[in-house]
Design an enzyme around this catalytic site. Structure first.
Site, PDB file in Angstrom:
ATOM      1  N   HIS A 108       4.874   2.134  12.219  1.00  0.00           N
ATOM      2  CA  HIS A 108       3.939   3.269  12.192  1.00  0.00           C
ATOM      3  C   HIS A 108       4.255   4.231  13.147  1.00  0.00           C
ATOM      4  CE1 HIS A 108       1.085  -0.666  11.570  1.00  0.00           C
ATOM      5  NE2 HIS A 108       2.043  -0.323  10.444  1.00  0.00           N
ATOM      6  N   HIS A 125      -1.449   1.816   2.851  1.00  0.00           N
ATOM      7  CA  HIS A 125      -0.602   1.564   4.170  1.00  0.00           C
ATOM      8  C   HIS A 125       0.790   0.998   3.637  1.00  0.00           C
ATOM      9  CE1 HIS A 125      -0.019   0.130   8.173  1.00  0.00           C
ATOM     10  NE2 HIS A 125       0.506  -0.969   7.541  1.00  0.00           N
ATOM     11  N   ASP A 136       4.130   2.362   5.813  1.00  0.00           N
ATOM     12  CA  ASP A 136       5.276   1.575   6.096  1.00  0.00           C
ATOM     13  C   ASP A 136       6.590   2.219   5.515  1.00  0.00           C
ATOM     14  OD1 ASP A 136       3.750   0.015   7.792  1.00  0.00           O
ATOM     15  OD2 ASP A 136       3.727  -1.620   6.289  1.00  0.00           O
ATOM     16  N   HIS A 194       9.191  -4.393   4.322  1.00  0.00           N
ATOM     17  CA  HIS A 194      10.110  -3.677   5.502  1.00  0.00           C
ATOM     18  C   HIS A 194      11.546  -4.139   5.023  1.00  0.00           C
ATOM     19  CE1 HIS A 194       6.633  -2.739   7.627  1.00  0.00           C
ATOM     20  NE2 HIS A 194       6.024  -3.683   7.870  1.00  0.00           N
TER      21      HIS A 194
END
Length: 307
Positions: free
Chosen positions: A78, A236, A240, A263
């Protein structure tokens, strides 16, 4: 031109996964310095950790950086997204613990603080990474791709059984401050059925629905204030991805596509990009190309009011 902050900014909070209090200062740095973390609580050995793709220890729930001495800093995504989205190229981040504070679960408070403090031009051209050929990575659950493009753009798709999430897809250009206006306030989220499992494994200990996370339980949204966007979950995920792609070490000129990506997959994609012969070219940004980079020309009054 490259930029840094006009002066240092202090943040305090708790780590999303550790639940431990942490204080962090984002400090100005010289041109061509890049983004580095320094663990102020590490007194012996190398306390500096570069924010770079080849320092990532793969994790499905956050992005964790580890230097050669084993010193780590986690949940950097973030903050990295905020730096990239504001067009900040150089900074030293001093932090007294192993995890970046989660704040409200989005990038909005970082962005608001950066734009409030102001950026300093450094008189040195930005170097960017132009994607020259498509690179794809995949797993049984999803896939991600970087392909050639004139500037950073993104398409993301998610698909969850929870009725409150379901299937969501969004496509957008990240040029001209779009990250700040459209993505930075979207919060981290999880499913209620996963919360107990994560906590049993020592994760999400600092997560509080409605404070720094959104929890979905079937058709129910546990956030204390409803959703900030009807498609906040996919936004969101894009946030990321912006943060994880920032670990390339320079702005990317290309198109990112993620389908049920996360991720670990985005980091695998960066590794494949740098390892594929002819997949990238380093370019020095002239004024017209600089104008297409994330964060250029963005104003504080464009930050969503939740910050």
């Amino acid at each position: 031109m490259q930029t840094t902050l006009k002066s240092a900014i202090r943040f305090s909070g708790v780590g999303l996964h550790s639940g431990q209090p942490v204080t962090m200062r984002v400090c100005p740095a010289s041109a061509d310095y890049g983004i580095w973390f320094r663990r102020t609580d590490v007194m012996v050995g190398d306390a500096l950790v570069p924010a770079r793709w080849d320092q990532v220890e793969l994790s499905p729930l956050c992005t964790k950086l580890v230097n050669a001495a084993g010193v780590s800093i986690s949940t950097v995504e973030h903050l990295m997204a905020a730096l990239a989205g504001c067009g900040i190229h150089n900074a030293l981040i001093e932090i007294d613990g192993p995890e970046v504070p989660i704040l409200d679960g989005s990038s909005a408070q970082f962005v608001d603080a950066f734009l409030s403090r102001g950026l300093q031009g450094q008189g040195v051209p930005v170097r960017a990474i132009r994607v020259m050929k498509s690179v794809t990575v995949e797993t049984p659950e999803g896939w991600a791709r970087l392909a050639p493009g004139s500037h950073l753009s993104m398409e993301f798709e998610i698909d969850f059984d929870e009725a409150a999430i379901g299937k969501q897809r969004r496509r957008m250009s990240l040029a001209n401050g779009a990250f700040v206006r459209e993505l930075c306030d979207s919060r981290t989220f999880c499913r209620r059925i996963d919360v107990d499992t994560m906590r049993a494994n020592g994760l999400a200990l600092g997560g509080v629905p409605g404070v720094n996370a959104v929890v979905f339980d079937g058709a129910e949204v546990q956030s204390g204030q409803g959703l900030r966007h009807a498609d906040e979950p996919v936004r969101h995920k894009m946030l990321d991805a912006v943060g994880d792609l920032a670990l390339a070490g320079a702005p990317i000129l290309g198109t990112y596509t993620g389908v049920r990506s996360g991720h670990a997959m985005t980091n695998r994609l960066l590794r494949a990009l740098f390892e594929t012969p002819g997949a990238i070219a380093w370019v020095e940004c002239d004024p017209s190309l600089t104008a297409m980079l994330p964060g250029v020309g963005v104003r504080r009054d464009e930050v969503p009011a939740v910050a």
